[in-house]
Design a protein around this motif. Structure first.
Motif, PDB file in Angstrom:
ATOM      1  N   LEU A 135      42.884  48.913  38.428  1.00 39.60           N
ATOM      2  CA  LEU A 135      42.939  49.363  37.031  1.00 39.60           C
ATOM      3  C   LEU A 135      43.203  48.213  36.068  1.00 39.60           C
ATOM      4  O   LEU A 135      43.503  48.447  34.902  1.00 39.60           O
ATOM      5  CB  LEU A 135      43.998  50.451  36.816  1.00 39.60           C
ATOM      6  N   LEU A 136      43.076  46.990  36.546  1.00 42.75           N
ATOM      7  CA  LEU A 136      43.305  45.817  35.699  1.00 42.75           C
ATOM      8  C   LEU A 136      42.077  44.929  35.601  1.00 42.75           C
ATOM      9  O   LEU A 136      42.061  43.986  34.807  1.00 42.75           O
ATOM     10  CB  LEU A 136      44.475  44.986  36.254  1.00 42.75           C
ATOM     11  N   PHE A 137      41.047  45.218  36.388  1.00 44.46           N
ATOM     12  CA  PHE A 137      39.891  44.339  36.501  1.00 44.46           C
ATOM     13  C   PHE A 137      38.690  44.980  35.821  1.00 44.46           C
ATOM     14  O   PHE A 137      38.360  46.139  36.070  1.00 44.46           O
ATOM     15  CB  PHE A 137      39.570  44.081  37.976  1.00 44.46           C
ATOM     16  N   THR A 188      32.651  42.561  33.160  1.00 48.34           N
ATOM     17  CA  THR A 188      32.802  41.126  32.878  1.00 48.34           C
ATOM     18  C   THR A 188      33.232  40.350  34.123  1.00 48.34           C
ATOM     19  O   THR A 188      33.169  39.122  34.134  1.00 48.34           O
ATOM     20  CB  THR A 188      33.848  40.900  31.776  1.00 48.34           C
ATOM     21  N   LEU A 189      33.718  41.081  35.138  1.00 47.20           N
ATOM     22  CA  LEU A 189      34.229  40.488  36.385  1.00 47.20           C
ATOM     23  C   LEU A 189      35.410  39.560  36.129  1.00 47.20           C
ATOM     24  O   LEU A 189      35.537  38.484  36.708  1.00 47.20           O
ATOM     25  CB  LEU A 189      33.105  39.754  37.136  1.00 47.20           C
ATOM     26  N   GLN A 190      36.306  40.032  35.257  1.00 50.39           N
ATOM     27  CA  GLN A 190      37.512  39.278  34.911  1.00 50.39           C
ATOM     28  C   GLN A 190      38.701  40.236  34.822  1.00 50.39           C
ATOM     29  O   GLN A 190      38.537  41.423  34.553  1.00 50.39           O
ATOM     30  CB  GLN A 190      37.341  38.584  33.540  1.00 50.39           C
ATOM     31  N   TRP A 191      39.903  39.707  35.054  1.00 50.69           N
ATOM     32  CA  TRP A 191      41.105  40.461  34.706  1.00 50.69           C
ATOM     33  C   TRP A 191      41.056  40.707  33.200  1.00 50.69           C
ATOM     34  O   TRP A 191      40.748  39.795  32.422  1.00 50.69           O
ATOM     35  CB  TRP A 191      42.364  39.691  35.078  1.00 50.69           C
ATOM     36  N   ASP A 192      41.348  41.909  32.788  1.00 46.52           N
ATOM     37  CA  ASP A 192      41.119  42.324  31.407  1.00 46.52           C
ATOM     38  C   ASP A 192      42.409  42.234  30.584  1.00 46.52           C
ATOM     39  O   ASP A 192      43.412  42.879  30.910  1.00 46.52           O
ATOM     40  CB  ASP A 192      40.586  43.754  31.384  1.00 46.52           C
TER      41      ASP A 192
END
Length: 496
Positions: free
Chosen positions: A191-193, A197-201
């Motif tokens: 729930l953080l990725f 964008t394939l990044q930690w948000d």
């Protein structure tokens, strides 16, 4: 065994750890296993001791090297597949966890997740992560640790703490703290990725109040994550690759390389997963996840999560003491011609897909004075198949793909009554892999690709893999009647 390279695979699951040795033909040579303790400090709370988990891993690695007689020179790579969503938070310098691992089954953050929904965050979160706002996933578990363990939040903000799923914890320990990393499949379950964008948000990190410095680097599943450096291991400088969450690992292990192929893993819970290739938004109880990252390219999958399937059999044995072992469940279920109207809704930790209701609790319905132990055991096994049918119905509607068969794996597939009833209630062929450890086999295939044992998935397709096939034999009238009884039972217990 001389003159051949071998792959070691760690399968760290909810109930225990297995370590397997596999050759370049995809055949298991040796296997060792050990359980770890399940902690239930309060109702709906589930925890593991991460130190105990790693000590078990080391013990099993030593055992398999000793029993197999394998040498350092014959080992090519170490693969890891793991229980997903379960999280560990630990001190960056000492390596000591600040709290027990909070397990994916744990529901302690249900109220917080409901607050997020009430505040209108659900659509934003799902659009970024592909997931529901649910305590099943990792972010609210990390937040709970930061909010409830004395002094932890300040240490996290100072960059002193790390967080990760079990794969990250094992990699960090195996490399003596030199690598903090995870793969795309595990990252996509936190729930953080942001799976687009394939990044930690940053927006999600702010919402859950989790510092970015805690999180691991995200890699493709077949990248080299690092090398083993723990001096207490029976080998040194072994490359680590083939890192993947257990459900995605079994999708890869089942060779579901093409969009539209699907599998069900019958473990403690059950993950039904369909490879979609491109990102497809999950609705009607489905979530979207990253299937894997391979050679820098990410593939996606639709998934339906069932909380309690194989765990139902464990409950029959350990809590009710109705069976002495797993084989007895099959014998009792076969001893009666039908369930005599008895249904078990195994919502021990709420209902997963397609209901997503953490507050519903388990119930046995339809009992009469003639109800006996065989009917309850049969109802428990049947409940697994009905839940699978619920999810597949949602999956076919969402994807507009009608499955022609279902590939199955996991420990509960050894129950022939269960598999036959699954084929009957689905009216589909069920293909049970004769390789029972498909999650670890998926990690093995990916690790082999990572170190050049195999050069493409086409080569993996050619490896032998036999299935036991179950064909539906139930009449449509009985099928419809039994399934309707299940749906009526769920309506009775479902919390609005």
């Amino acid at each position: 065994m001389k003159n051949e390279k071998y792959i070691l695979a760690i399968d760290q699951s909810t109930s225990g750890t297995k370590v397997m040795l596999v050759n370049t033909r995809g055949e298991y040579i040796h296997k060792c296993a050990g359980d770890h303790i399940q902690y239930y400090p309060k109702a709906d709370w589930v925890e593991h001791d991460p130190v105990d988990i790693y000590e078990n891993v080391k013990t099993l690695l030593k055992e398999i090297v000793q029993t197999s007689g394998i040498s350092q020179e014959e080992l090519a790579v170490l693969a890891i597949t793991n229980q997903r969503e379960t999280v560990v938070v630990w001190d960056r310098e000492t390596g000591i966890p600040v709290y027990n691992a909070i397990v994916w089954q744990c529901r302690r953050t249900s109220d917080f997740c409901e607050e997020l929904k009430e505040q209108g965050y659900e659509e934003m979160i799902q659009s970024k992560t592909g997931l529901k706002v649910d305590p099943y996933f990792s972010a609210s578990k990390i937040k709970w640790i930061l909010d409830h363990v004395d002094g932890v939040k300040d240490r996290a903000r100072e960059g002193m703490l790390l967080a990760g799923t079990v794969d990250s914890w094992l990699i960090w320990k195996l490399t003596c703290g030199n690598v903090h990393a995870t793969d795309y499949s595990n990252a996509s379950r936190t729930l953080l990725f942001n799976i687009k964008t394939l990044q930690w948000d940053d927006q999600l990190l702010d919402l859950f109040d989790i510092p970015y410095t805690m999180l691991p680097v995200v890699k493709s599943s077949n990248e080299i994550f690092g090398v083993t450096e723990d001096p207490n291991l029976p080998f040194t400088s072994l490359p680590i690759s083939g890192v993947i969450g257990d459900s995605q690992g079994s999708l890869f292990g089942q060779k579901c390389f093409e969009p539209g192929m699907a599998k069900a893993t019958y473990g403690t819970g059950t993950s039904l997963m369909m490879h979609t290739g491109e990102l497809v938004k999950g609705t009607k109880g489905l979530v979207t996840s990253i299937a894997w990252g391979l050679n820098g390219k990410v593939d996606y999958a639709l998934e339906g999560i069932i909380n309690s399937t194989g765990d139902v059999i464990k409950w029959l044995k350990e809590q009710l003491e109705l069976i002495g072992d797993v084989d007895e469940a099959e014998q009792l279920a076969n001893s009666v011609p039908d369930n005599q109207g008895v249904y078990l809704v195994p919502a021990f930790v709420g209902l997963g897909a397609p209901y997503w209701n953490p507050y519903t609790r388990a119930a046995i319905l339809g009992m009469s004075r003639n109800t006996g132990k065989p009917h309850i055991v049969r109802a428990a096994l049947e409940s697994i198949t009905y839940q699978v049918k619920d999810v597949i119905g949602s999956m076919e509607t969402q994807s507009n793909i009608h499955l022609m068969s279902l590939k199955a794996d996991g420990g509960a597939t050894s129950n022939r009554f269960l598999m036959q009833y699954q084929a009957d209630i689905l009216n589909l062929d069920v293909m049970v892999s004769q390789v029972s450890e498909l999650s670890s086999m998926g990690s093995v295939y990916l690790a082999g690709l990572g170190v050049g044992i195999w050069n493409s998935v086409d080569e993996i397709r050619e490896l032998n893999q036999e299935y036991e096939q179950y064909y539906p034999i139930m009449s449509s009238n009985i099928r419809d009647k039994n399934y309707q009884g299940w749906k009526d039972s769920v309506k009775v217990v479902l919390v609005k």
